[in-house]
Design an enzyme around this catalytic site. Structure first.
Site, PDB file in Angstrom:
ATOM      1  CD  GLU C  49      -1.392  -2.121   2.275  1.00 56.75           C
ATOM      2  OE1 GLU C  49      -0.430  -2.815   1.885  1.00 56.75           O
ATOM      3  OE2 GLU C  49      -1.946  -2.290   3.364  1.00 56.75           O
ATOM      4  CG  ASN C  50       4.655   1.051   1.633  1.00 57.59           C
ATOM      5  OD1 ASN C  50       4.200   0.109   0.965  1.00 57.59           O
ATOM      6  ND2 ASN C  50       5.774   0.948   2.302  1.00 57.59           N
TER       7      ASN C  50
END
Lengths: 220, 214, 220, 214
Positions: C49-50
């Protein structure tokens, strides 16, 4: 002798509005010429809708790079510190208020600063391009245009009859005859082309003009 | 969807040419500009090039969605403008930034967004409006395509893409908003040759690659 | 002899679901272990996700790069063809349906596939992180968790009592006791941990389980 | 807004430390994670580091907006969690992707967007819902900050930024969504040293640069 400014001179006058360090977007056509008239000693960052910030002049190279163009399809030159991005990011920048000045062409501007610059009779297939986004997003909208149509019909009007780009967005109108500021009180005539008088210009303007206290000839 | 912005830069000219030969009809084309056709294109780039005009000349398109169907600064001779004036193609015109955002909205799985661009103009016609914090906004809905034809500079064999200068333009966002994305690239390189920090389009968005060396 | 799968084995079983070429996101905690059990001969692209796609194993280097971490704050290794992007682009990818499989931890899963995986009594300050986005956007949601709480309370329930992550999103539940598929007809018990019987597992499950026609022992 | 994602990567640790010394109070902090505090940070990176915990310990924050105020997998000992349990700080929790999009929405001058994330959960509480094409969506509104504190890898003296690996995360989007953006960078380089194709944050978004060599 009455002088009508030519396109280059209108662009030169418009470029004088570019403050040092400002981010400027130049619309299709005449506004593009402003790139060549940045006042000496000032740094201006040109932004282009397709996705570019900080480009230089129009390219005069024999071998032009047709993958390095401004939004008016003209090849331009690189400058140190410039960057490329996609058109989505470009319009985030535009709507997000990071364009200090946009110079746009126009068919009509109303006394309230409404702008009509993309549709005209007989050409139903033209589109608004990025004009609406720029007119809505830029901090200051400068219009450069001829004061009247070829037939002498005023372009500075009470109400636009051409399709609107955005309402109450224009801050300054620069034509071949005059520099006009859009204010809360109405259209203030600030400067006149050499040899022209207030009544003569008012006569070619549908909207009422208010002569500025310091009304003067355009300095070039 | 067809990438590019206006003229040559970023336009997948070989994919457009191929589509004109392949002959699919009743297409809906989403692109920033409608193209000017080969003849007028010579005014934009010496020698000219094939643009979307080809598809309108062939009668392959039933609807065009874009911000500049025809250029006001050009004669009214582009294939799209002629087709439109002859009643052969439908046009949906929309602001350029709204188009970009509708594409991102479709790519990002969102339902729509509110924008102030177009308020008080014909753009708001038929659209829902809403006042948020005392300002008027128009609701705009996502755009998503069956196919995106895009132009990139280099691809690796996984499908990661990088672009060149202003040929980037609408290509990266259109690449993300289609069921099948086909990329025309100048150069195909082995996996690992593109710096992970500079890849613009991750390979999950790219389904076909056509290498056309310059 | 009854065997409860340990975390590593649950992760190994989950990783068997990764088809060749799939894009997989691994949630916080136990799911992260799946990275070490990709079935031989298959290529899997891990998304984080980052803002990263295509990373490798958890880093075992002595000098770890703490600017190269997965969304669970663990340093990972690079792989050829990987790329970095910002978290906004990452969630376009997630909501846009480009994650084939997400493996998430859970507190509870309901018989309809409702997921509760982020809030629990006594910890009102925890948040949902990217779980809701992943549960809504991924093509397939696999849950790995222990079949019951430490106190023996079932986690596969009729209705979630913990705060929901998303409704009707879970496709497959893999626990220390069983592999359960969420179907339109209900929860189908597909596989059992070695030594366990259907009634025994049903007894530790609040929701009704439907034994699969080919119910079998988990192959490891 | 404070950049980063969770732990050390992308966190502007020196700007956070500086803000704790500067002492501003009643802050609203928008960040993905609430930080764990120096003690627990040693579990994430040997030696530990200063994170947002510092500001909660100092009582400088009245409200936190983020997707992971506290980590469920850590003991309930983070400064934010302790402050919250003591009734000293308000928390607004939101899904991570929704947070990212609300920031982009603010940066892009939009009024809001519709998303399916959070439908049927507590996230929809108090929010307008709308059915578009038979699917339920939640209206989410933009986030915009007075200040963004971000971490980049290199800046040129104009303010163009590039990032390093997963330290990119929330930094580029937060950089675009604040009145004043302050960037902490490993290295400041002369204009022209960053490749125009790889600049991630254009300089119009960056107002202050602090170089802190590693």
């Amino acid at each position: 002798m009455k002088v009508r400014l030519d396109e280059q001179t209108i662009a030169l006058r418009a470029a004088r509005e570019f403050t040092d360090g400002s981010v400027v977007n130049l619309g299709y056509g005449m506004p593009g010429l402003c790139a060549n008239y940045i006042p000496e000693g000032r740094t201006v960052f040109f932004q282009s809708e397709n996705g570019m910030l900080g480009y230089g002049n129009l390219s005069t190279d024999v071998e032009k790079d047709y993958e390095m163009i401004n939004a008016s399809d003209q090849p331009v030159t690189p400058l140190p510190g410039m960057c490329f991005f996609d058109s989505g990011i470009s319009f985030d920048m535009i709507r997000g208020g990071h364009i200090d000045i946009v110079v746009l062409g126009a068919y009509q501007v109303s006394e309230k600063g409404d702008l009509a610059n993309w549709g005209r009779p007989g050409r139903p297939a033209t589109g608004m391009g990025g004009g609406m986004d720029l007119a809505a997003g830029a901090k200051k909208v400068i219009v450069t245009m001829l004061h009247t149509t070829r037939e002498g019909t005023p372009r500075v009007v009470k109400n636009c009859t051409y399709p609107l780009t955005a309402r109450q967005c224009v801050g300054l109108i620069i034509t071949d005859l005059a520099v006009i500021e859009v204010t809360g009180e109405g259209l203030v005539l600030k400067e006149l082309a050499p040899g022209w008088t207030f009544p003569e210009v008012q006569n070619l303007t549908e909207a009422r003009l208010i002569p500025a206290a310091d009304l003067k000839e355009i300095e070039l | 969807m067809v990438g590019g912005f206006g003229s040559f830069a970023g336009l997948p000219v070989n994919l457009i040419t191929a589509l004109s030969k392949q002959g699919a009809k009743n297409l809906t084309v989403i692109a920033n500009m409608g193209g000017v056709g080969f003849e007028l294109s010579k005014r934009l780039k010496p020698g000219g090039y094939n643009d979307l005009g080809l598809l309108f000349e062939n009668g392959q398109v039933k609807k065009f969605i874009g911000s500049v169907p025809a250029l006001g600064g050009m004669p009214p001779d582009s294939p799209l403008e002629k087709s439109y004036n002859a009643g052969k193609v439908e046009i949906e015109t929309l602001p350029q930034g709204t188009m970009a955002e509708r594409i991102r909205c479709g790519a990002g799985g969102l339902g729509g967004f509110y924008t102030r661009v177009g308020v008080g103009t014909i753009v708001e016609k038929g659209k829902e409006k809403k006042v948020i914090n005392d300002k008027e906004y128009i609701l705009e809905l996502p755009l998503f395509a069956d196919f995106a034809l895009i132009k990139a500079y280099k691809a690796d064999t996984l499908g990661n893409l990088v672009y060149r200068k202003t040929a980037r333009c609408f290509n990266p966002i259109m690449a993300t908003a289609a069921r099948i994305t086909i990329a025309e690239v100048d150069e195909l390189v082995p996996v690992g040759q593109l710096d992970p920090e500079v890849i613009v389009t991750p390979h999950v968005y790219v389904h076909r690659i056509v290498e056309v060396p310059r």
